[in-house]
Design an enzyme around this catalytic site. Structure first.
Site, PDB file in Angstrom:
ATOM      1  N   TYR A  33       0.827  -1.205   0.000  1.00  0.00           N
ATOM      2  CA  TYR A  33       0.000   0.000   0.000  1.00  0.00           C
ATOM      3  C   TYR A  33       0.861   1.255   0.000  1.00  0.00           C
ATOM      4  CZ  TYR A  33       0.825   0.971   4.998  1.00  0.00           C
ATOM      5  OH  TYR A  33       1.405   1.283   6.203  1.00  0.00           O
ATOM      6  N   LYS A 147       6.322  -1.813   2.116  1.00  0.00           N
ATOM      7  CA  LYS A 147       5.117  -1.238   2.731  1.00  0.00           C
ATOM      8  C   LYS A 147       3.986  -2.244   2.550  1.00  0.00           C
ATOM      9  CE  LYS A 147       3.174   3.408   3.371  1.00  0.00           C
ATOM     10  NZ  LYS A 147       3.235   3.446   4.808  1.00  0.00           N
ATOM     11  N   GLU A 179      11.841   2.580  14.116  1.00  0.00           N
ATOM     12  CA  GLU A 179      10.973   3.687  13.676  1.00  0.00           C
ATOM     13  C   GLU A 179       9.735   3.693  14.547  1.00  0.00           C
ATOM     14  OE1 GLU A 179       9.469   2.981   9.654  1.00  0.00           O
ATOM     15  OE2 GLU A 179       9.412   0.834  10.029  1.00  0.00           O
ATOM     16  N   LEU A 203      10.892   1.567   7.161  1.00  0.00           N
ATOM     17  CA  LEU A 203      10.396   2.055   5.885  1.00  0.00           C
ATOM     18  C   LEU A 203      11.212   3.274   5.446  1.00  0.00           C
ATOM     19  CD1 LEU A 203       7.967   1.596   3.899  1.00  0.00           C
ATOM     20  CD2 LEU A 203       6.910   3.546   5.031  1.00  0.00           C
TER      21      LEU A 203
HETATM   22  N1  PDD Z   1       2.699   5.391   7.335  1.00  0.00           N
HETATM   23  N2  PDD Z   1       7.289   4.146   8.926  1.00  0.00           N
HETATM   24  C1  PDD Z   1       6.131   3.455   8.926  1.00  0.00           C
HETATM   25  C2  PDD Z   1       6.086   2.120   9.585  1.00  0.00           C
HETATM   26  C3  PDD Z   1       5.000   4.007   8.300  1.00  0.00           C
HETATM   27  O1  PDD Z   1       3.846   3.304   8.274  1.00  0.00           O
HETATM   28  C4  PDD Z   1       5.075   5.288   7.707  1.00  0.00           C
HETATM   29  C5  PDD Z   1       3.914   5.929   7.032  1.00  0.00           C
HETATM   30  C6  PDD Z   1       6.307   5.971   7.760  1.00  0.00           C
HETATM   31  C7  PDD Z   1       6.490   7.320   7.122  1.00  0.00           C
HETATM   32  O2  PDD Z   1       6.513   7.193   5.723  1.00  0.00           O
HETATM   33  P1  PDD Z   1       6.051   8.389   4.773  1.00  0.00           P
HETATM   34  O3  PDD Z   1       6.836   9.574   5.154  1.00  0.00           O
HETATM   35  O4  PDD Z   1       6.391   7.903   3.415  1.00  0.00           O
HETATM   36  O5  PDD Z   1       4.576   8.576   5.013  1.00  0.00           O
HETATM   37  C8  PDD Z   1       7.391   5.357   8.359  1.00  0.00           C
HETATM   38  C9  PDD Z   1       1.500   5.772   6.650  1.00  0.00           C
HETATM   39  C10 PDD Z   1       1.229   7.221   6.684  1.00  0.00           C
HETATM   40  C11 PDD Z   1       0.358   4.903   7.160  1.00  0.00           C
HETATM   41  O6  PDD Z   1       0.580   3.707   7.285  1.00  0.00           O
HETATM   42  O7  PDD Z   1      -0.729   5.409   7.399  1.00  0.00           O
END
Ligand code: PDD
Length: 285
Positions: A33, A147, A179, A203
């Site tokens: 996703y 992801k 993270e 991620l």
């Molecule tokens: N999540 N790490 C994890 C585990 C995440 O699920 C996300 C983002 C990030 C930050 O990634 P980015 O800057 O590309 O949004 C880091 C999304 C927002 C979610 O699962 O809703």
């Protein structure tokens, strides 16, 4: 404003959209996703999100049925149809529908779902005053750079954090910070931003890449290196970054105040630079 969904070629009002119960995303979490945000109707860093979608799909051998141009056109159309200027675009790509069996179906026809919902900005008070976080063990699988839809460990940790009165859990595996449940983590010590390096344990956040680049441009030293958990107790500042939260200071960690003034000076520089970047790339901040 309507929340809407695109499913395999058609747009629907969100509440009317369905997928078959034998979709492998539903039965196995067999899919990947992306979460993208628009500002004034313009998706921020769409290209970067689409590249990551491709790389997640490739990592788990799901074929991506649309080209970058087709994704872009669909997302633009969905955003316009939804009429949300501030829209959260959720893309889910699964290995498709097949009788439940672990092996990949052959042939398989991936399911494409995109939802478009209005997003409420993070409360300004939280951005100014910071949020509490707790440290929890990282119980996720070994390929967190993908992801993947498998978010059970993230869900459980987020709930545990919430139940402890915190907004995010900072995850630790083998003594090292990885993270947050849905964010990347940056520590600040003596003016330097310290963040775990990209690996299978976390991620590669789109926001992370933007923020680290902006920080370096602003003359802040960025140290991407392994972060032992104990360092969390010795930070001057701590902040979370991600698509939905943007740049969010942490005010308390395991109930102990973090550093001094919130947001700290480095967090403030990064946060201001991020807003300027949004303004220049989307026309909104
Ligand atoms: N999540 N790490 C994890 C585990 C995440 O699920 C996300 C983002 C990030 C930050 O990634 P980015 O800057 O590309 O949004 C880091 C999304 C927002 C979610 O699962 O809703």
């Amino acid at each position: 404003m309507p929340n809407i969904a695109y499913v395999n070629g058609q747009f629907f009002p969100l509440e009317q959209a369905t997928i078959p119960i034998e979709d492998r995303g539903f039965q196995f979490g067999d899919g990947v996703y992306e979460v993208i945000r628009t500002y004034g109707g313009v998706p921020f860093r769409l290209h970067d999100h689409l590249l990551r979608l491709q790389s997640s799909a490739r990592a788990v051998s799901i074929s991506v049925p649309l080209s970058a141009t087709e994704w872009e056109a669909l997302i633009q159309e969905g955003v316009q149809r939804s009429r949300h200027a501030e829209c959260l675009v959720y893309i889910q790509l699964t290995r498709g529908v097949a009788p439940r069996a672990h092996l990949f179906p052959n042939p398989s026809k991936p399911t494409v779902v995109i939802t478009f919902r209005g997003i409420v900005r993070t409360d300004g008070v939280l951005v100014r005053e910071g949020v509490p976080a707790v440290i929890l063990p990282d119980l996720r699988w070994g390929r967190c750079s993908v992801k993947s839809l498998n978010l059970l460990a993230n869900v459980l940790a987020k709930q545990e954090a919430h139940d402890a009165g915190a907004r995010e859990a900072i995850l630790v595996k083998d003594g090292l910070v990885t993270e947050g449940c849905s964010s990347n983590v940056c520590l600040v010590r003596d003016g330097t931003i310290i963040t775990p390096p990209l690996s299978d344990q976390l991620l590669a956040g789109v926001t992370r890449a933007v923020v680290l680049e902006l920080a370096r441009k602003a003359g802040i030293v960025v140290d991407e290196r392994e972060v032992p958990q104990e360092e969390l107790a010795r930070v001057d500042e701590l902040f979370l970054i991600g698509t939905t939260i943007e740049v969010l200071p942490v005010s308390r960690l395991n109930n102990v105040p973090v550093g001094g003034r919130i947001p700290g000076p480095v967090t403030q520089v990064v946060s201001d630079a991020f807003r300027r970047c949004l303004l220049s790339e989307t026309g909104q901040e």
